[in-house]
Structures are given as C-alpha cells and as structure tokens.
Design a protein around this motif. Structure first.
Motif, PDB file in Angstrom:
ATOM      1  N   GLU A  13       0.649  22.179  -5.756  1.00  0.00           N
ATOM      2  CA  GLU A  13      -0.610  21.414  -5.028  1.00  0.00           C
ATOM      3  C   GLU A  13      -1.204  21.817  -3.491  1.00  0.00           C
ATOM      4  O   GLU A  13      -0.044  21.276  -2.482  1.00  0.00           O
ATOM      5  CB  GLU A  13      -0.402  19.643  -5.095  1.00  0.00           C
ATOM      6  CG  GLU A  13      -1.732  19.005  -5.292  1.00  0.00           C
ATOM      7  CD  GLU A  13      -1.169  17.984  -5.487  1.00  0.00           C
ATOM      8  OE1 GLU A  13      -2.784  16.691  -4.883  1.00  0.00           O
ATOM      9  OE2 GLU A  13      -0.110  17.098  -5.820  1.00  0.00           O
ATOM     10  N   ASP A  14      -2.652  22.725  -3.085  1.00  0.00           N
ATOM     11  CA  ASP A  14      -2.968  22.728  -1.983  1.00  0.00           C
ATOM     12  C   ASP A  14      -1.501  23.664  -1.303  1.00  0.00           C
ATOM     13  O   ASP A  14      -0.643  23.063  -0.380  1.00  0.00           O
ATOM     14  CB  ASP A  14      -3.368  21.791  -1.559  1.00  0.00           C
ATOM     15  CG  ASP A  14      -3.581  21.715  -0.142  1.00  0.00           C
ATOM     16  OD1 ASP A  14      -4.139  22.643  -0.306  1.00  0.00           O
ATOM     17  OD2 ASP A  14      -3.577  21.370   0.734  1.00  0.00           O
ATOM     18  N   THR A  15      -1.127  24.920  -1.917  1.00  0.00           N
ATOM     19  CA  THR A  15      -0.370  25.583  -1.784  1.00  0.00           C
ATOM     20  C   THR A  15       1.381  25.200  -1.669  1.00  0.00           C
ATOM     21  O   THR A  15       2.380  25.871  -1.682  1.00  0.00           O
ATOM     22  CB  THR A  15      -0.864  25.756  -0.770  1.00  0.00           C
ATOM     23  OG1 THR A  15       0.081  25.509   0.542  1.00  0.00           O
ATOM     24  CG2 THR A  15      -2.104  26.802   0.117  1.00  0.00           C
ATOM     25  N   LEU A  16       1.178  24.117  -1.803  1.00  0.00           N
ATOM     26  CA  LEU A  16       3.030  23.079  -1.125  1.00  0.00           C
ATOM     27  C   LEU A  16       3.443  22.982  -2.837  1.00  0.00           C
ATOM     28  O   LEU A  16       2.970  23.084  -4.680  1.00  0.00           O
ATOM     29  CB  LEU A  16       2.985  21.900  -1.093  1.00  0.00           C
ATOM     30  CG  LEU A  16       2.713  21.941   0.471  1.00  0.00           C
ATOM     31  CD1 LEU A  16       2.551  20.640   0.999  1.00  0.00           C
ATOM     32  CD2 LEU A  16       2.706  23.071   0.714  1.00  0.00           C
ATOM     33  N   ILE A  17       4.777  23.686  -3.318  1.00  0.00           N
ATOM     34  CA  ILE A  17       5.377  23.655  -4.541  1.00  0.00           C
ATOM     35  C   ILE A  17       5.667  22.221  -5.161  1.00  0.00           C
ATOM     36  O   ILE A  17       6.127  21.443  -4.150  1.00  0.00           O
ATOM     37  CB  ILE A  17       6.791  24.554  -4.416  1.00  0.00           C
ATOM     38  CG1 ILE A  17       6.172  25.829  -4.408  1.00  0.00           C
ATOM     39  CG2 ILE A  17       7.674  24.737  -5.865  1.00  0.00           C
ATOM     40  CD1 ILE A  17       7.782  26.908  -4.126  1.00  0.00           C
ATOM     41  N   VAL A  18       5.377  22.073  -6.009  1.00  0.00           N
ATOM     42  CA  VAL A  18       5.869  20.677  -6.880  1.00  0.00           C
ATOM     43  C   VAL A  18       7.127  20.798  -7.954  1.00  0.00           C
ATOM     44  O   VAL A  18       7.786  19.790  -7.759  1.00  0.00           O
ATOM     45  CB  VAL A  18       4.269  19.994  -7.779  1.00  0.00           C
ATOM     46  CG1 VAL A  18       5.171  18.966  -8.829  1.00  0.00           C
ATOM     47  CG2 VAL A  18       3.516  19.677  -7.242  1.00  0.00           C
ATOM     48  N   ASP A  19       6.880  21.628  -8.655  1.00  0.00           N
ATOM     49  CA  ASP A  19       8.608  22.391  -9.405  1.00  0.00           C
ATOM     50  C   ASP A  19       8.474  23.304  -9.710  1.00  0.00           C
ATOM     51  O   ASP A  19       7.045  24.561 -10.059  1.00  0.00           O
ATOM     52  CB  ASP A  19       8.159  21.697 -10.241  1.00  0.00           C
ATOM     53  CG  ASP A  19       9.343  21.548 -11.588  1.00  0.00           C
ATOM     54  OD1 ASP A  19      10.233  22.249 -11.507  1.00  0.00           O
ATOM     55  OD2 ASP A  19       9.361  21.256 -12.868  1.00  0.00           O
ATOM     56  N   ALA A  20       9.027  24.639  -9.801  1.00  0.00           N
ATOM     57  CA  ALA A  20       8.819  25.643  -8.865  1.00  0.00           C
ATOM     58  C   ALA A  20       9.802  26.493 -10.859  1.00  0.00           C
ATOM     59  O   ALA A  20       9.944  27.122 -11.425  1.00  0.00           O
ATOM     60  CB  ALA A  20       9.909  26.842  -8.222  1.00  0.00           C
ATOM     61  N   PHE A  21      10.428  25.787 -11.577  1.00  0.00           N
ATOM     62  CA  PHE A  21      11.733  25.916 -12.604  1.00  0.00           C
ATOM     63  C   PHE A  21      11.208  25.180 -13.894  1.00  0.00           C
ATOM     64  O   PHE A  21      11.412  24.736 -14.532  1.00  0.00           O
ATOM     65  CB  PHE A  21      12.726  25.265 -12.112  1.00  0.00           C
ATOM     66  CG  PHE A  21      13.294  26.103 -11.008  1.00  0.00           C
ATOM     67  CD1 PHE A  21      13.987  27.088 -11.034  1.00  0.00           C
ATOM     68  CD2 PHE A  21      13.430  25.744  -9.790  1.00  0.00           C
ATOM     69  CE1 PHE A  21      14.527  27.984 -10.214  1.00  0.00           C
ATOM     70  CE2 PHE A  21      13.905  26.493  -8.723  1.00  0.00           C
ATOM     71  CZ  PHE A  21      14.390  27.584  -9.518  1.00  0.00           C
ATOM     72  N   SER A  22       9.373  24.697 -13.760  1.00  0.00           N
ATOM     73  CA  SER A  22       9.057  24.227 -15.254  1.00  0.00           C
ATOM     74  C   SER A  22       8.703  24.953 -16.709  1.00  0.00           C
ATOM     75  O   SER A  22       9.609  26.399 -16.103  1.00  0.00           O
ATOM     76  CB  SER A  22       7.801  23.610 -14.654  1.00  0.00           C
ATOM     77  OG  SER A  22       6.858  22.856 -15.947  1.00  0.00           O
ATOM     78  N   ASN A  23       9.229  24.735 -17.452  1.00  0.00           N
ATOM     79  CA  ASN A  23       9.162  25.542 -18.722  1.00  0.00           C
ATOM     80  C   ASN A  23       7.871  25.098 -19.100  1.00  0.00           C
ATOM     81  O   ASN A  23       6.794  24.631 -19.745  1.00  0.00           O
ATOM     82  CB  ASN A  23       9.721  25.454 -19.386  1.00  0.00           C
ATOM     83  CG  ASN A  23       9.625  26.645 -20.513  1.00  0.00           C
ATOM     84  OD1 ASN A  23       8.627  26.854 -21.813  1.00  0.00           O
ATOM     85  ND2 ASN A  23      11.331  27.044 -20.601  1.00  0.00           N
ATOM     86  N   ILE A  24       6.389  26.413 -19.298  1.00  0.00           N
ATOM     87  CA  ILE A  24       5.073  26.382 -19.903  1.00  0.00           C
ATOM     88  C   ILE A  24       4.862  25.929 -21.963  1.00  0.00           C
ATOM     89  O   ILE A  24       4.137  25.283 -21.479  1.00  0.00           O
ATOM     90  CB  ILE A  24       4.429  28.185 -20.329  1.00  0.00           C
ATOM     91  CG1 ILE A  24       2.851  27.885 -20.655  1.00  0.00           C
ATOM     92  CG2 ILE A  24       5.175  28.294 -20.833  1.00  0.00           C
ATOM     93  CD1 ILE A  24       2.730  27.568 -18.974  1.00  0.00           C
ATOM     94  N   TYR A  25       6.195  25.616 -22.048  1.00  0.00           N
ATOM     95  CA  TYR A  25       6.556  24.752 -23.305  1.00  0.00           C
ATOM     96  C   TYR A  25       6.689  23.494 -23.517  1.00  0.00           C
ATOM     97  O   TYR A  25       6.828  23.098 -24.337  1.00  0.00           O
ATOM     98  CB  TYR A  25       7.042  25.700 -24.324  1.00  0.00           C
ATOM     99  CG  TYR A  25       6.898  27.526 -24.899  1.00  0.00           C
ATOM    100  CD1 TYR A  25       6.029  26.900 -25.386  1.00  0.00           C
ATOM    101  CD2 TYR A  25       6.607  28.405 -24.419  1.00  0.00           C
ATOM    102  CE1 TYR A  25       4.849  28.636 -26.167  1.00  0.00           C
ATOM    103  CE2 TYR A  25       6.681  29.610 -24.622  1.00  0.00           C
ATOM    104  CZ  TYR A  25       5.690  29.827 -25.415  1.00  0.00           C
ATOM    105  OH  TYR A  25       4.567  31.005 -25.749  1.00  0.00           O
ATOM    106  N   GLU A  26       7.581  23.307 -21.401  1.00  0.00           N
ATOM    107  CA  GLU A  26       7.880  22.117 -22.758  1.00  0.00           C
ATOM    108  C   GLU A  26       6.400  20.902 -21.528  1.00  0.00           C
ATOM    109  O   GLU A  26       5.968  21.535 -21.211  1.00  0.00           O
ATOM    110  CB  GLU A  26       8.815  21.883 -21.202  1.00  0.00           C
ATOM    111  CG  GLU A  26       9.761  21.906 -22.380  1.00  0.00           C
ATOM    112  CD  GLU A  26      11.597  22.113 -21.531  1.00  0.00           C
ATOM    113  OE1 GLU A  26      11.344  21.649 -19.773  1.00  0.00           O
ATOM    114  OE2 GLU A  26      12.589  23.013 -21.129  1.00  0.00           O
ATOM    115  N   ARG A  27       6.946  19.429 -21.865  1.00  0.00           N
ATOM    116  CA  ARG A  27       5.779  18.392 -21.112  1.00  0.00           C
ATOM    117  C   ARG A  27       5.235  18.281 -19.575  1.00  0.00           C
ATOM    118  O   ARG A  27       6.737  18.674 -18.093  1.00  0.00           O
ATOM    119  CB  ARG A  27       6.109  16.935 -21.042  1.00  0.00           C
ATOM    120  CG  ARG A  27       5.535  16.524 -21.206  1.00  0.00           C
ATOM    121  CD  ARG A  27       5.543  14.804 -21.297  1.00  0.00           C
ATOM    122  NE  ARG A  27       4.408  14.213 -20.746  1.00  0.00           N
ATOM    123  CZ  ARG A  27       4.067  12.881 -21.063  1.00  0.00           C
ATOM    124  NH1 ARG A  27       5.813  12.150 -22.621  1.00  0.00           N
ATOM    125  NH2 ARG A  27       3.529  11.648 -20.799  1.00  0.00           N
TER     126      ARG A  27
END
Length: 461
Positions: free
Chosen positions: A446-460
């Motif tokens: 969000e606006d260049t800052l990392i919110v989550d760098a280990f999310s999965n495209i198939y998860e919520r």
C-alpha cells in the motif's frame, strides 16, 4: 535343455559386454522431438559436466573421457531425467518434449538399467496416488504388508534383469536403492499421514519391526546423494527422528510443534550426529534452513538465532551464500518496509520499478513464467476472480524466465490488461530480493509499503 538355456544366457551376457567400447570414453547421444531449448546439459551431482547444442536434426552428442561411472542427469529446459553411465558405454536416448518422461527410451549399453530406472519413476508416480488415497488409511501391519509387496515385486524384476543382462554391481546398487528408499520413505511418513487421514488426535505407535530397515540405512553413500528417492527419504527420516525425539523430551503438545526454532535447531543436530558425507550434509542442512526460513515465517530475531546455529553446525556449507541471501531477503521484506526498487519492463518497453508501480495505491504483485503453462493459466483465472472481489486493489503480474516475444504472445492470447503486466530478465536478483517461493506467492503493498510479503494468491487476501 537347462544346459542349453544356461549357455544361451552366458552368450547373451557376453554379447552385451562386447557392445562396450574398447576405450574408457562414454558416448551419450540422443534425439529430441519438439525441443524446448537449444541445449542439453549433463550434470553429475550439482556439477555441470558438459553441454551440447542440438544440431539441425535436433540431435545432441556427448563424448566423455575423464569421468567416473555413476548416476548423472541431463537437463533440457525445463525438464530433466536420470541417466546411468559407465566407462565404455554407448547410450542413445530419444524423447518427445510434449510427453517428456513417458516418451523417453534408452538404447545401447546399459539400456536395461536406464529403462528400469525410468519405469520405476513412472510406476512410482502412479503408486503414490494409490498409497496416499488408500494405503495410509490402513493400520500399520496392513500398510507394511502392502508396501513390502510393492517393493518385493520390483526387486524381483530387477534381479531378473541382472541375471539376464549382467548389470554391474554399481548399476544394481543404484537401481535397488531407488526401490528400497522409495518404500522406506513411505514408512517414515506413515504415522503422520495416517493420523491426518483418519483425523485422529494422536500418532499411532508402531512396532520396532516397522522400522527394521533403519538398521541398514547408509547415511554416507556418495553414489546416492542425488538419487531422488534416497534424498527424499533422508528428508522424511530426519523429520521423523527429530519429531519423535522432541515429542518425548522437548514438550510437543497435541502432536503440534509449537516452537519451530527449537525443532529446526534440533533437526540440524540430528543430521550432524549421523551424516558425515560433506555434500549430503550440506544439502540436508540447506533443506532444513529453507523449510524454516520460507515456511514458518518466524520472528526476525528467531531467524537470526537459527542462522547463527546453522553456521555453527554446518561449517563451510556450500550453500551458505544462498541461505544468507534468503535470510537477508526475508528481513528486507517485513511489513512496513518499502518494496525494493527492482527494475521491470512494461509491455510498451518502458523500464520502471516496483516502487514506482506501487505508489499511491494498493497493489497485489503476483508472479508467473511461461515454463509452466498450467500454472499461469490457473493464475490468470484466479486473478480475474480476485479483481472482481478486490476492486480497491490493482493486480500486477511480474513475469520471469520468459523470452520477450513469448511473453507478449501469452499476454495477447489471454487478453490481459497490458498496463498491469511487466517482466524482468534478472531472475536471480528478483528471486533473492523478493523471496519468490512458492510461485503461488503474492506480495501486497500500500503506497510502496509492504503489507504482506508472504501471501498466497489462492488464499484469502
């Protein structure tokens, strides 16, 4: 009649031996239908032995004059397969990349062991589905009977080949190890898979006889280090040993490892106590490090404690630079850090950075490559669905390991929004900095800052 058959068998074996070259050179040649790359690369272990460019008829040839007998593997990107070679061999392989493993056939000296190893590989793929869907439901005694029967039938076939074709002791050893360690591996994971399949609260106790094969494990066989069933067994075996030891002395509760730092440090020490062979040790230590750092997403301070322990136990590990890069990459993409300013190229050929792309908006970066068609087709379907659900986010595709023309063709073919598609040629750089593993990973900013760098495209999200 028996004497006649014996003489015929001896003659056949002598004929096989006579096909060997009088020199110590190894000739390995082949033809590739529908090639996916210009080259075939031959490896022994992790070392590149040689590479050969396909000629106008899609054929390649290796002439090796100073290498030891043993297990090799050849790579024709993105596929690879084993090949067993001995001095004096002349071996031909033919394959079609549209059905790589199933179309592959060896002919020439040592064709028997190579075709047998290939048949094992294909049979194991079929059997794995049966074992996972049915056999893991069985109680331990019944499971053991079924697994032993599968192994015995293959060893019987191997012994027949040895009798008929005169396999060398080394070739026989590797083929038998491929059988043994495949089924040993299923026994190592059985207690955990059985509990999961039956949704039980505790692991079943098994008799000492269930693990009787452990008395014959060779922890330091240099010839087997890169044999996949052997290495996969070692990973499962050390996981099992570490879990069982920790469950009795380290307070695992409810069959769940609550302290991943402690558990993985323990696993390092179990490997250290049993494995002497340097390359196998290094590879197993690497596996523990990658599993812990990539999958557990532990606190940064715990990651540092683990890395210090790793470097103390696994001195001069040949993978240390890779593991330190992974550690640094994970540290740099923690929440509230800026996403690295990695350069990428737009569909229009303009170079920009991930930082620029993510300014003043919410972005989900996902990753794909033309090397896996099923993967990118499924990714595009998933992203199309997510875009309807997450209208306040921009979904940006980052392509890796794909030629520009191929990349552009895929984008047009799937009618993707060209303004949200980018590519990079620096696979190693982007992998190290963003820790792209697995490929289903996505990074939310969000606006260049990392919110989550280990999310999965198939998860919520």
């Amino acid at each position: 009649m028996n004497r006649y058959l014996l003489l015929l068998l001896i003659f056949s074996c002598l004929a096989c031996e006579s096909n060997k070259s009088a020199s110590n050179n190894i000739y390995f040649t082949g033809e590739i239908v529908n090639p996916t790359d210009e080259y075939v690369v031959l490896f022994k272990g992790s070392a590149v032995i040689d590479s050969a460019k396909l000629d106008g008829n899609n054929r390649f040839s290796f002439n090796l004059d100073s290498t030891d007998d043993g297990l090799f593997h050849f790579n024709h990107a993105p596929e690879y397969q084993y090949v067993y070679l001995e001095k004096g061999d002349t071996l031909l392989v033919r394959l079609n990349t549209q059905d790589f493993d199933e179309s592959l056939v060896f002919s020439g000296t040592n064709e028997e062991v190579n075709n047998f190893l290939l048949e094992l590989f294909l049979a194991n793929e079929e059997e794995e589905r049966l074992i996972r869907s049915e056999y893991f439901n069985f109680e331990a005694d019944d499971f053991q009977k079924e697994i032993d029967a599968l192994a015995d039938s293959k060893i019987e076939a191997l012994n027949a080949i040895k009798l008929e074709s005169g396999l060398s002791e080394k070739a026989y050893e590797i083929a038998k190890a491929s059988i043994d360690y495949t089924y040993y591996g299923y026994k190592e994971i059985y207690p955990f898979e059985h509990k999961r399949k039956l949704r039980e609260n505790t692991l079943h106790e098994v008799t000492d006889d269930f693990y009787a094969y452990r008395k014959h494990i060779d922890y330091n066989n240099e010839s087997l280090i890169y044999l996949r069933p052997y290495y996969d067994f070692m990973k499962s075996h050390f996981g099992n040993l570490s879990y069982m030891t920790c469950s009795h002395s380290c307070g695992i509760k409810g069959n769940v490892v609550n302290n991943q730092l402690h558990f993985n440090k323990h696993k390092l020490h179990v490997i250290d106590s049993l494995v002497v062979e340097k390359e196998l040790r290094d590879n197993l230590f690497r596996n523990v490090a990658f599993n812990y750092l990539l999958k557990e997403h532990d606190a940064p301070e715990n990651n540092k404690v683990f890395l210090d322990e790793f470097e103390k136990v696994s001195q001069n590990n040949m993978h240390i630079e890779e593991i330190e890069n992974l550690y640094n990459g994970i540290r740099n993409i923690q929440p509230q850090n800026k996403i690295p300013a990695i350069p990428v190229v737009s569909f229009d050929g303009v170079t920009t950075t991930l930082t620029e792309i993510s300014k003043d908006k919410k972005v989900v970066f996902y990753f794909w490559s033309a090397t896996n068609k099923n993967h990118y087709k499924n990714i595009f379907k998933r992203v199309d669905k997510l875009e309807q659900l997450k209208k306040d986010h921009t979904f940006v595709g980052i392509n890796i390991k794909t030629e520009p023309n191929n990349w552009e063709g895929i984008i047009k073919n799937f009618n993707l929004d060209t303004s949200t598609q980018f590519r990079t040629d620096d696979f190693e750089g982007i992998t190290n900095q963003l820790v792209i593993y697995p490929m289903n990973k996505c990074i939310i900013t969000e606006d260049t800052l990392i919110v989550d760098a280990f999310s999965n495209i198939y998860e919520r999200l």
